[in-house]
Design an enzyme around this catalytic site. Structure first.
Site, PDB file in Angstrom:
ATOM      1  N   GLY A  10      39.974  73.433 -20.163  1.00 61.33           N
ATOM      2  CA  GLY A  10      39.789  74.448 -20.803  1.00 61.33           C
ATOM      3  C   GLY A  10      38.445  75.434 -19.798  1.00 61.33           C
ATOM      4  N   GLY A  53      34.856  77.727 -21.882  1.00 65.87           N
ATOM      5  CA  GLY A  53      34.318  78.480 -23.713  1.00 65.87           C
ATOM      6  C   GLY A  53      33.513  79.123 -23.044  1.00 65.87           C
ATOM      7  N   GLY A 106      30.668  77.407 -20.486  1.00 68.39           N
ATOM      8  CA  GLY A 106      31.816  77.308 -19.129  1.00 68.39           C
ATOM      9  C   GLY A 106      32.971  76.716 -18.909  1.00 68.39           C
ATOM     10  N   VAL A 138      36.097  74.330 -17.533  1.00 72.95           N
ATOM     11  CA  VAL A 138      35.999  72.589 -17.478  1.00 72.95           C
ATOM     12  C   VAL A 138      37.029  72.055 -16.754  1.00 72.95           C
ATOM     13  CG1 VAL A 138      36.688  69.979 -18.546  1.00 72.95           C
ATOM     14  CG2 VAL A 138      35.187  72.311 -19.675  1.00 72.95           C
ATOM     15  N   LYS A 159      32.555  69.952 -16.113  1.00 76.49           N
ATOM     16  CA  LYS A 159      32.077  71.534 -17.089  1.00 76.49           C
ATOM     17  C   LYS A 159      31.313  71.968 -15.926  1.00 76.49           C
ATOM     18  CE  LYS A 159      31.364  74.261 -21.308  1.00 76.49           C
ATOM     19  NZ  LYS A 159      31.543  73.540 -22.369  1.00 76.49           N
ATOM     20  N   ASP A 179      28.439  75.049 -31.781  1.00 77.86           N
ATOM     21  CA  ASP A 179      29.335  75.370 -31.784  1.00 77.86           C
ATOM     22  C   ASP A 179      30.980  74.592 -31.976  1.00 77.86           C
ATOM     23  OD1 ASP A 179      31.727  77.330 -30.634  1.00 77.86           O
ATOM     24  OD2 ASP A 179      31.321  76.580 -28.667  1.00 77.86           O
TER      25      ASP A 179
END
Length: 802
Positions: A530, A532, A535, A537, A551, A643
């Site tokens: 993942g 975002g 950062g 992950v 992360k 978020d």
């Protein structure tokens, strides 16, 4: 004759000095000194004095106090400039500089407080008014600064408590430093009392289990002002108004938040020369949060008054201060076979329940608690008012805000090792506070000047030998270099010591990893799961074989101390609907966070793969709300998520939701939270509240808005960011508008908007509530949105009706 003249001159100098310092003015270039006993400002009517007030052994605070009741050391202080940074009793001064800045220095060397004002006009002056306001004026009379704008724990008549100010209690009866209780306007514009402890915080007034309108408060006020008038009426712009018992009399009054967390209105009884309480906010003192600290119970009786007691199996942590509460005398394993329960009748521990079950028996609640390691006990309640009768089981992760009342209709069941089950328990235990005042003397020392000081003798020698001045100049440069090197070494040592303290704090809750450990755990950061704005992950396997989500922060331009302090705060969060932070790494510019790995991935993945039935969706909605309510209302007040979206809601093995990346927006740039307007947008397009775009003050309501969007996606299975295509038009409309239009257009709107993959298998009552809550959460006006705590209560009420 000469001796008489000298004595007369000395007397005149002392008289002039006393006369000038006892005025209500301090003029530019003048000072008030801690060394001179009578060096104070006195208001023209004699009601107030301003000067150095003793707060401990060789410790003074520049303060304003009432001259009545008559006092010498134990005066009624209404304001302090340096309550948390007292100065020494020698050479400390308050000086009004020629540039219009009011500066408080410790021994004339270290500035501990200043107004940071500048007068572009000459002749600035400081005046103490009859109302207790200390005001700094320029020569035109304009106000540069005033004490009324920065209150400590007291509000005086006609002094306004404004939206960016707050009253903060003293630490204890004998300690004037900042305590744990605040009176302030919260993000909903409501005047509130907040317990802000070293680990947790929570609002306890007005009653947190009631909606704001149920206690007569209004959230529709932007001014956020509270004021006490001279006649004894205290009112605020959220529609809260009270009158003192002696309302109408023109006497001296003050509103103070006391060290015990209660707000009291005091009136001066001049005949008896004492203050009397004419109103108080909280008559039931045991209901004040944090009164006795964790793992303890507060009780009241005519014989003992208010008393604190440790619960069975626990002992007092600090015998001088009940706010530290109690600590366990046992280690409780996760093996439920080794544990049992003790019940405390008519006792409640408010808050910190991570799960609520209805229509459960006591034995069923016990089995639930025994199965979960983090369960410390449960509250069991039987509601006679509900038809049919209902029982409620509240599983507790923390035992805080405990109190006992003989007529309280619920019991608490404490989980203890079976070896402790035979313990007896009395509400009033033999725990007496060690109340002797222990004030440490400040460590700064000042050396006496001596005539035979070698350095002074050397200077005297230089003054008689001008030939050596050039040599002294070179020596002075060398001395300056040595001083700078010494200063650098001392600062480096101080910072390394600070780092050590952060490491110690952080180590108590989670682990510090090395970069090489995490590089190895992720196989060189290869498997990305993942990413975002904050950062990327990666999936990794830790040395103890745990699977983790690691992360790697993109924004790594932070000092180590700031990063560790804030990660430590996040690491202390403990809620079943928040992702667990296992550790961190900080090396050079590397900043990494190590989280638990969630095997079912994110809510976004589950919605797209169509694996969620209606029961799981409702569970995810309520669990996410509980996690956000904890962030906003039960832990430190600065933690906003900023978020909220399906990608940041992770799903565990039992489909229990956990909010991830909580607080990371503030962690990456926490300084912005201190301002009413944030310097840059945060969040994800499609989930961002209007406040971000309109550059309006940012509050917890931005998370409420995003949560509302997520609820609509849970119900409809559609993505808000992609829009919705209408049947008769090709243009895309937002999800919010589509849902509203569909509800207005047809009575069968549920069938129209429900996710078709559910094939009609859903609870219509639950769906109606979810949609209603969602549309309230996405209101354009933030004040019209509910708080997350109110959302949780609405969903719980739905569960109770079922």
């Amino acid at each position: 004759m000469a001796r008489s003249i000298i004595i007369l001159l000395v007397s005149l100098i002392q008289l002039c000095s006393f006369s000038s310092s006892s005025d209500d003015h301090l003029h530019e270039g003048k000072s008030l000194s801690v060394d001179t006993k009578g060096d104070v400002l006195i208001s023209s009517d004699g009601t107030f004095s301003a000067g150095f007030h003793p707060v401990g052994q060789n410790a003074y605070s520049f303060s304003i106090w009432f001259n009545k009741p008559s006092c010498s050391h134990n005066c009624t202080v209404v304001w302090m400039a340096n309550r948390d940074y007292p100065v020494n009793g020698r050479h400390s001064k308050l000086t009004l500089t020629k540039h219009g800045n009011l500066v408080l220095t410790d021994a004339g060397r270290i500035t501990v407080w200043a107004t940071d004002t500048v007068s572009h006009l000459s002749a600035a002056h400081l005046k103490l008014y009859d109302g207790g306001n200390l005001v700094l004026h320029d020569s035109t009379g304009a106000t540069l600064w005033q004490s009324f704008d920065s209150p400590t724990d007291t509000l005086l008549p006609l002094q306004q408590l404004k939206k960016h100010a707050k009253l903060v209690s003293s630490r204890s009866r004998n300690n004037c430093s900042s305590g744990f209780f605040n009176l302030y306007f919260d993000s909903d514009n409501v005047l509130s009392l907040l317990y802000k402890g070293p680990e947790v915080s929570s609002i306890y007034w007005p009653s947190p289990w009631l909606l704001r309108w149920e206690v007569g408060r209004s959230t529709n006020n932007n001014s956020r002002i509270a004021v006490l008038d001279p006649l004894g009426k205290f009112s605020s712009t959220d529609n809260y108004t009270i009158k003192s018992a002696d309302y109408g009399k023109r006497i001296h009054r003050r509103l103070t938040i006391d060290f015990d967390g209660n707000v009291r209105l005091y009136s001066l009884n001049e005949r008896e020369d004492k203050w009397v309480v004419s109103w108080q906010a909280y008559p039931r003192l045991c209901k004040i949060h944090g009164t006795c600290g964790p793992n303890s119970v507060c009780s009241s009786s005519p014989k003992y008054g208010r008393k604190c007691s440790c619960i069975p199996g626990y002992r007092m942590k600090n015998h001088t201060d009940w706010s530290f509460g109690c600590v366990p005398e046992f280690d409780l394993s996760c093996n439920g076979v080794e544990a049992g329960f003790i019940s405390l009748r008519h006792t409640e521990f408010y808050g910190y329940e991570y799960a609520i079950y209805t229509n459960y028996t006591v034995e069923m609640c016990k089995n639930l608690c025994l199965e979960q390691c983090n369960c410390k006990g449960f509250q069991f309640r039987f509601h006679k008012s509900h038809q049919p009768y209902s029982t409620y089981c509240y599983l507790k992760s923390e035992l805080r805000n405990g109190y006992h009342e003989p007529f309280f209709d619920a019991d608490i069941y404490l989980k203890l090792p079976k070896t402790k089950l035979s313990l007896s328990y009395e509400l009033v235990q033999d725990y007496s506070l060690e109340c002797s005042v222990q004030v440490e003397q400040l460590t700064r020392t000042y050396h006496e000047s001596k005539e035979n000081d070698p350095f002074k003798l050397f200077l005297r020698f230089l003054s008689k030998n001008t030939v050596l001045w050039s040599t002294c100049a070179i020596g002075g440069i060398e001395f300056l270099i040595i001083f700078l090197v010494w200063f650098f070494l001392i600062r480096t040592w101080h910072e390394s010591d600070l780092m050590g303290s952060y490491h110690l704090i952080a180590a108590t809750g989670f682990r510090k990893f090395t970069y090489s450990e995490l590089d190895k755990a992720t196989n060189g950061f290869r498997k990305e799961i993942g990413r975002g704005a904050g950062g990327i992950v990666y999936k990794g396997k830790l040395p103890d074989d745990r699977i983790a989500a690691i992360k790697r922060l993109i924004d790594a331009n932070h000092g180590e101390a700031e990063f560790l302090a804030e990660v430590n705060t996040i690491g202390k969060l403990n809620h079943m609907n928040l992702i667990d932070l296992w550790g961190y790494c900080v090396e050079g510019k590397h900043r990494l966070l190590v989280y638990e790995y969630m095997e079912h991935g994110s809510l976004a993945e589950n919605l797209s793969s169509k694996t969620l039935d209606w029961e799981k969706r409702f569970q995810i909605a309520s669990g996410t709300a509980k996690g956000l309510a904890y962030l906003h209302e039960e832990c430190l007040e600065w933690i906003l998520h900023c978020d909220i979206k399906p990608q940041n809601i992770l799903i565990g093995s039992n489909f229990q939701p956990k909010v991830s990346d909580f607080g990371l927006s503030w962690l990456l740039n926490r300084g912005d939270v201190k301002h009413s307007k944030v310097s840059r947008l945060r969040g994800t397009r499609g989930y961002m509240a209007p406040e971000w775009v309109l550059n309006m003050p940012i509050t917890s309501k931005v998370d409420v808005y995003s949560y509302g969007i997520v609820l609509l996606e849970l119900v409809t299975g559609r993505s808000h960011s992609k829009g919705v295509e209408g049947e008769r038009e090709e243009v895309q409309r937002t999800l919010i508008k589509w849902v509203k239009d569909t509800i207005d257009a047809t009575e069968t709107w549920m069938e129209m908007i429900i996710d078709p993959t559910l094939e009609g298998q859903y609870d219509k009552t639950e769906m109606s509530i979810l949609v209603t809550v969602a549309l309230r959460c996405v209101e354009e006006d933030k004040d019209a949105r509910p708080t997350m705590g109110e959302v949780v209560r609405m969903l719980l009420q739905l569960g109770e009706k079922h």
